[in-house]
Design an enzyme around this catalytic site. Structure first.
Site, short mmCIF file in Angstrom:
data_model
loop_
_atom_site.label_atom_id
_atom_site.label_comp_id
_atom_site.label_asym_id
_atom_site.label_seq_id
_atom_site.Cartn_x
_atom_site.Cartn_y
_atom_site.Cartn_z
N LYS A 7 30.72 41.33 24.12
CA LYS A 7 31.58 41.47 25.72
C LYS A 7 32.55 40.10 25.81
O LYS A 7 32.68 39.78 26.89
CB LYS A 7 30.63 41.66 26.87
CG LYS A 7 29.45 42.88 26.76
CD LYS A 7 29.89 43.97 26.05
CE LYS A 7 31.19 44.70 26.57
NZ LYS A 7 31.57 45.84 25.36
N THR B 189 35.52 40.60 21.29
CA THR B 189 35.09 41.13 20.19
C THR B 189 36.02 41.93 19.67
O THR B 189 36.86 41.87 18.59
CB THR B 189 33.88 41.49 20.02
OG1 THR B 189 33.14 40.81 20.69
CG2 THR B 189 33.39 41.79 18.48
N THR B 190 36.30 43.06 20.44
CA THR B 190 37.32 44.30 20.14
C THR B 190 38.73 43.81 19.97
O THR B 190 39.26 44.01 18.93
CB THR B 190 37.14 45.26 21.17
OG1 THR B 190 35.83 45.40 21.80
CG2 THR B 190 37.83 46.66 20.79
N HIS C 27 27.35 39.58 15.11
CA HIS C 27 27.16 39.16 16.51
C HIS C 27 25.92 38.08 16.21
O HIS C 27 25.51 37.47 17.30
CB HIS C 27 26.59 40.33 17.39
CG HIS C 27 27.46 41.04 18.01
ND1 HIS C 27 29.04 40.32 18.53
CD2 HIS C 27 27.75 42.30 18.37
CE1 HIS C 27 29.49 41.31 19.11
NE2 HIS C 27 28.95 42.54 19.06
N ARG D 21 34.13 33.53 26.12
CA ARG D 21 34.82 34.03 27.35
C ARG D 21 33.85 33.43 28.62
O ARG D 21 32.76 33.32 28.49
CB ARG D 21 34.78 35.48 27.54
CG ARG D 21 35.47 36.12 28.36
CD ARG D 21 35.21 37.60 28.46
NE ARG D 21 36.02 38.50 29.36
CZ ARG D 21 36.06 39.79 29.93
NH1 ARG D 21 35.49 40.20 29.24
NH2 ARG D 21 36.95 40.10 30.88
N TYR E 215 38.83 33.69 25.27
CA TYR E 215 39.34 34.91 25.88
C TYR E 215 40.89 34.70 26.87
O TYR E 215 41.57 35.12 26.56
CB TYR E 215 38.45 35.72 26.33
CG TYR E 215 38.77 37.17 26.78
CD1 TYR E 215 38.75 38.24 26.09
CD2 TYR E 215 38.91 37.17 28.37
CE1 TYR E 215 39.08 39.58 26.61
CE2 TYR E 215 39.53 38.62 28.82
CZ TYR E 215 39.59 39.53 28.09
OH TYR E 215 39.89 40.78 28.32
N ARG F 285 37.53 48.46 29.13
CA ARG F 285 37.16 48.62 30.85
C ARG F 285 38.23 48.10 31.66
O ARG F 285 39.06 48.96 31.78
CB ARG F 285 35.77 47.89 31.13
CG ARG F 285 35.16 48.37 32.48
CD ARG F 285 33.98 47.73 32.54
NE ARG F 285 34.00 46.05 33.05
CZ ARG F 285 34.34 45.56 34.11
NH1 ARG F 285 34.35 46.32 35.17
NH2 ARG F 285 34.53 44.36 34.44
N LYS F 286 38.30 46.82 32.07
CA LYS F 286 39.45 46.44 33.00
C LYS F 286 40.15 45.11 32.13
O LYS F 286 41.53 45.00 32.59
CB LYS F 286 38.87 45.66 34.12
CG LYS F 286 38.45 46.80 35.33
CD LYS F 286 38.00 46.10 36.38
CE LYS F 286 37.60 46.73 37.78
NZ LYS F 286 37.15 45.95 38.56
P1 A3P Z 1 35.82 43.94 30.63
O1 A3P Z 1 34.48 44.73 30.64
O2 A3P Z 1 35.80 42.87 31.74
O3 A3P Z 1 36.98 44.87 30.98
P2 A3P Z 1 33.84 43.00 23.52
O4 A3P Z 1 34.73 43.51 22.65
O5 A3P Z 1 33.42 41.97 23.09
O6 A3P Z 1 32.74 44.30 23.69
O7 A3P Z 1 34.42 42.64 24.85
C1 A3P Z 1 34.76 43.95 25.80
C2 A3P Z 1 35.74 43.24 26.97
O8 A3P Z 1 36.86 42.89 26.38
C3 A3P Z 1 35.64 44.30 28.03
O9 A3P Z 1 36.29 43.40 29.34
C4 A3P Z 1 37.24 44.92 27.49
O10 A3P Z 1 37.97 45.38 28.45
C5 A3P Z 1 37.95 43.75 27.01
N1 A3P Z 1 38.88 43.97 25.83
C6 A3P Z 1 38.77 45.20 25.16
N2 A3P Z 1 39.91 45.30 24.33
C7 A3P Z 1 40.71 44.24 24.73
C8 A3P Z 1 42.04 43.89 24.37
N3 A3P Z 1 42.82 44.68 23.44
N4 A3P Z 1 42.57 42.84 25.16
C9 A3P Z 1 41.92 42.35 25.87
N5 A3P Z 1 40.68 42.61 26.55
C10 A3P Z 1 40.11 43.70 25.87
#
Ligand code: A3P
Length: 321
Positions: free
Chosen positions: A59, A62-63, A129, A151, A217, A287-288
Site C-alpha cells: 500500500k 507498489t503498483t 514485499h 509513503r 510516493y 482506489r483514490k
Molecule cells: P489509495 O488506497 O490511497 O488510493 P500498492 O500499490 O502498494 O498496493 O498501493 C496502493 C495505493 O497506490 C492505493 O492508494 C492506490 O490507489 C495507489 N495507486 C495505484 N496505482 C497508482 C498510480 N498509478 N499512481 C498513483 N497511485 C497509485
C-alpha cells in the site's frame, strides 16, 4: 513448514477471516503462503548482478512503481534483449492489458518465472514485499540494484484498511477503522511493522547509496518527471537526449498514471492470480491515490500517536513518512 509455523508468534488479526493467520517471521508479520515463498527463495534463489529488485511494504505505491519500472525497462530501444521481443511503446505495452503486478514476477511466489527470465535474458525485474533482512543471501551478495518506495504512514494505514475491508467484502460497520488502526500501530499488519521495513532498507541505502534508490510516493506525484528520470538512470536504463526530446518520459508517466491504469478494462474487471484462494480483484489496487486522505479517518489522538511513533522510530533518518 507446518513445524516452522508452529514455533512462530501468531495472531488471528482483526477480521482476518478467510485470509489465514499472521505469523511473525524474522521480525515481520506475514501470511503463511508468503513465509513459505520467502523460505524457498532464501534456500534456492540465485540472483544475477543485473537483477533489479522493486521492493516495498504493501500500500505504499507498489503498483505504480512496478508499472514505471516495467515501462522504463521494456521501452522501445532501451536495451537489446537477446530475444528482441521486449520493445514496447505506450501503444502496445503489456501494461494496457495486464495488471502491473503480473508484469513483474514476485520473489515470494514466482521463483520459476524469475529463473526462466534469467535463462532467457528477459528483462531483469523482480519484486518483493520482504524486509531487507529477509532477502535471500544471493540477492544481497549479488550487488544488484534495489528500488524502494515508501509513503506517508497515515495514508498507508487508510489505504491498507480499505484494501482489507474490500478483499473481505466487509461493510464499514463490520470493519471499524479503530480496530485496524490499533493493530497497525502495534506493528501487526501484513509485512509490518512498516517503520522497521523502511528502516532496514534505509540503513543499507546509507551504507551503499549506489545499491538502493529510495523513492517517496508523494515526491513521485509532485515531480514525476524528475523521479522517473532518476529511476531510469539508477537501474541502468537512462533516457537519451533524443528520447527526452521525443517525449518518451512524459509518455511513460502518462501510461503509468493512476487515471490511465485505473480506467483500463483489465484493471476494472480483471483478477490477480485468479487460480489462488486469495485472488484479488485488480480494481482493489486502484482506489483514490490522493495524499492526505487520512484526515478523513484519523482522530486527533490517532494522529498524535502515529506522529510520536514515527518520530521515535525514524528519528535521524530525515525520511518523515
Ligand atoms: P489509495 O488506497 O490511497 O488510493 P500498492 O500499490 O502498494 O498496493 O498501493 C496502493 C495505493 O497506490 C492505493 O492508494 C492506490 O490507489 C495507489 N495507486 C495505484 N496505482 C497508482 C498510480 N498509478 N499512481 C498513483 N497511485 C497509485
Amino acid at each position: 513448514m507446518e513445524v516452522i509455523l508452529k514455533t512462530l508468534p501468531q495472531k488471528s488479526s482483526c477480521w482476518l477471516k478467510g485470509m489465514g493467520t499472521l505469523y511473525k517471521h524474522q521480525g515481520f508479520w506475514n501470511l503463511e503462503d508468503f513465509i513459505q515463498g520467502a523460505i524457498l527463495a532464501q534456500q534456492s534463489f540465485k540472483a544475477e548482478p543485473s537483477d533489479v529488485l522493486v521492493a516495498s511494504c504493501p500500500k505504499t505505491g507498489t503498483t505504480w512503481l512496478k508499472a514505471l519500472a516495467f515501462a522504463i525497462v521494456t521501452r522501445g530501444g532501451s536495451r537489446n534483449f537477446e530475444d528482441g521481443g521486449r520493445d514496447f511503446d505506450e501503444s502496445r505495452s503489456p501494461l494496457l492489458t495486464t495488471v502491473p503486478h503480473e508484469c513483474i514476477p514476485f520473489l515470494e511466489k514466482d521463483l520459476e518465472q524469475i529463473e526462466d527470465n534469467h535463462k532467457n535474458s528477459v528483462f531483469p525485474l523482480l519484486a518483493t514485499h520482504l524486509a531487507y533482512s529477509s532477502l535471500p543471501e544471493s540477492l544481497i551478495a549479488s550487488n544488484c540494484k534495489i528500488v524502494y518506495i515508501y509513503r506517508n504512514v497515515k495514508d498507508v494505514i487508510v489505504s491498507h484498511y480499505h484494501f482489507r475491508q474490500q478483499i473481505q467484502k466487509l461493510s464499514i460497520e463490520d470493519a471499524p477503522f479503530k480496530e485496524f488502526f490499533d493493530e497497525y500501530y502495534q506493528g501487526i499488519s501484513w509485512c509490518g511493522p512498516y517503520w522497521d521495513h523502511i528502516l532496514g532498507y534505509w540503513k543499507v541505502s546509507q551504507e551503499m547509496p549506489e545499491r538502493i534508490l529510495f523513492l517517496k510516493y508523494e515526491d513521485l506525484k509532485r515531480d514525476a518527471r524528475n523521479d522517473v528520470k532518476r529511476l531510469a538512470e539508477f537501474i541502468g536504463y537512462p533516457f537519451s537526449v533524443e528520447e527526452e526530446k521525443a517525449g518518451v518520459v512524459e509518455n511513460i508517466i502518462k501510461l503509468c498514471s493512476f487515471e490511465n491504469l485505473s480506467n483500463l478494462e483489465v484493471n476494472k474487471s480483471g483478477k490477480h492470480r485468479p487460480e489462488e484462494a486469495l485472488s484479488i480483484e485488480n480494481r482493489l489496487y486502484f482506489r483514490k491515490a490522493k495524499d492526505g486522505d487520512w484526515e478523513n479517518y484519523f482522530t486527533e489522538e490517532m494522529k498524535e500517536k502515529v506522529d510520536k511513533l514515527i518520530d521515535e522510530k525514524l528519528s535521524g533518518t530525515g525520511l518523515n513518512p
